[in-house]
Design a protein around this motif. Sequence first.
Motif, PDB file in Angstrom:
ATOM      1  N   THR A 181     -23.120  -0.347  -1.588  1.00 54.13           N
ATOM      2  CA  THR A 181     -22.908   1.045  -1.990  1.00 54.13           C
ATOM      3  C   THR A 181     -21.762   1.669  -1.218  1.00 54.13           C
ATOM      4  O   THR A 181     -20.905   2.354  -1.783  1.00 54.13           O
ATOM      5  N   GLU A 236     -18.373   0.837  -2.423  1.00 56.79           N
ATOM      6  CA  GLU A 236     -17.995   1.556  -3.639  1.00 56.79           C
ATOM      7  C   GLU A 236     -17.623   3.004  -3.330  1.00 56.79           C
ATOM      8  O   GLU A 236     -16.675   3.551  -3.909  1.00 56.79           O
ATOM      9  N   ILE A 242     -29.651   1.894  -4.550  1.00 59.16           N
ATOM     10  CA  ILE A 242     -28.463   1.578  -5.318  1.00 59.16           C
ATOM     11  C   ILE A 242     -27.858   0.269  -4.829  1.00 59.16           C
ATOM     12  O   ILE A 242     -27.385  -0.551  -5.609  1.00 59.16           O
ATOM     13  N   ASP A 243     -27.869   0.080  -3.518  1.00 56.84           N
ATOM     14  CA  ASP A 243     -27.291  -1.129  -2.936  1.00 56.84           C
ATOM     15  C   ASP A 243     -27.940  -2.374  -3.514  1.00 56.84           C
ATOM     16  O   ASP A 243     -27.268  -3.369  -3.818  1.00 56.84           O
ATOM     17  N   VAL A 295     -26.608   8.113   0.215  1.00 62.47           N
ATOM     18  CA  VAL A 295     -25.880   6.879   0.523  1.00 62.47           C
ATOM     19  C   VAL A 295     -25.743   6.766   2.034  1.00 62.47           C
ATOM     20  O   VAL A 295     -25.847   7.763   2.762  1.00 62.47           O
TER      21      VAL A 295
END
Length: 478
Positions: A109, A112, A455-456, A102
């Motif tokens: 992301t 979060e 993921i973003d 990350v």
Amino acid sequence: MESGHQSPGTRSGLSRRTLLRAGFTGLAAAAASGGVWTAHASESTTYDVIIIGAGFAGITAARALSARGLRPLVLEARNRIGGRAWTTTFNDMQVEMGGTWVDPKQPNTWREVQRHGMPLVTDLDAEFAILPTSSGYQRFTMSQVVERQAPLVQRLMEGSQDYLPDPYDAFSRSDLLASVDGLSLRDRLNQLNLTADEELSINGLTSSYAGGSSARGALTMLAHWWALCGRTYEGLGSINVQRLAPGMNALAKAMLAEASKATLKLNSPVKSVDDDGRTVRVTTRSGEQFTASAAVVAVPVNVWKRISFTPGLPTEHTSLSTQTVGAPNAKKMWLHVRGDVGHFLGESPEGAGPLAAVFPYRDVSDGQIMIASSVDPALNVNDRAAIERGVRVFAPNAQVVSVKGQDWGSDEFSLGGWSFRRPGQMTTSLRAVQAPRGRLTFATSDIALAWSGYIDGAIESGQRAADQVVSMMSRMAA
């Protein structure tokens, strides 16, 4: 990218792991036990919305729709959440078989991570590199690696500031973008008239990113990541340095727990989706049927072709799924290595060797744990002897004691790893597949506007699909 790969710069800007690790950052993993997780007990077969897939895109959509008071059903084919990524164990330690890292440059992301208070750790750095040259593999310091490759990546990306001036509004110069989107990374390499050594310095990077061949990957895909990372070699490298101490599993579970009105059914692969214009009926392989006012298709683009849609999907969707977006031969392996080999980074040139890259992860009492990536379609990811031969290309004295691998291309619910668009897909299909079709919307990192393959991008796509569903249902209620 969902896949893995890692980029060159790190905290110092000189200590480099490798660009070849970025792809596995794309989608985060979360292990879960079999059965049904639900925020509330329900035996219903009728819901407000059905979400197909419990990766980060599907989880994000479920949370967003639940927050709007809707009751989503999430159907996940596997016995776990996480999709193309997977937190599990190897030699009694937690490992990520897919998404791992990350970075603050990825806003969805990072929001979060901060929101859920996830602690971060940094992996072991390579102390030196073994890289191909025209006279064979040679040892380089990490500073030499940066000096060798950074100017080539900069040359590769020249002009991208014109056709992709704003990475969060990628189509702001559609006129210029259209003229280059048909170029592959191989086309661009050929334009540079590289020497033999320069070609060997960079084609392992481009071919691995693209999923096995530089000809497969679009120049504009790497250019998009480049722009998102500030258009610097160090920026591109820094996005794959920090990972979550409790694993991506923890973040996925934390986000899903906020979907208070959602029901999750695991072990429920979808066979067909029927949209009659009034309701959507979803049938699983086991014959269960569920109905809703709308559905979110939150599985990888490569998998769309394995689901029967009535009416059939538009040409943009079917052609994209057939062509593939997720790297079709993506493989990731964890290795227990013994021998006096040091903490090295090894990279292969395009088309050579079973392993694209090998890099250090952690020391253990009788050796070290290393990570390897591959785009070789013939490699068995759990064949210890074959993988040992691959490691010995870089370190002849290495002994691979044990391995654990994941072949994302052969996984029927992925059919590929990290997202990497093919030439022409951005300008011919991307915007079309982001739009609703009837009562269906689509969510996957593969079709994200910004951080596709990460993921973003999955979170971005899941939120957009949820917003589309809400808008759709508001129009129906009017």
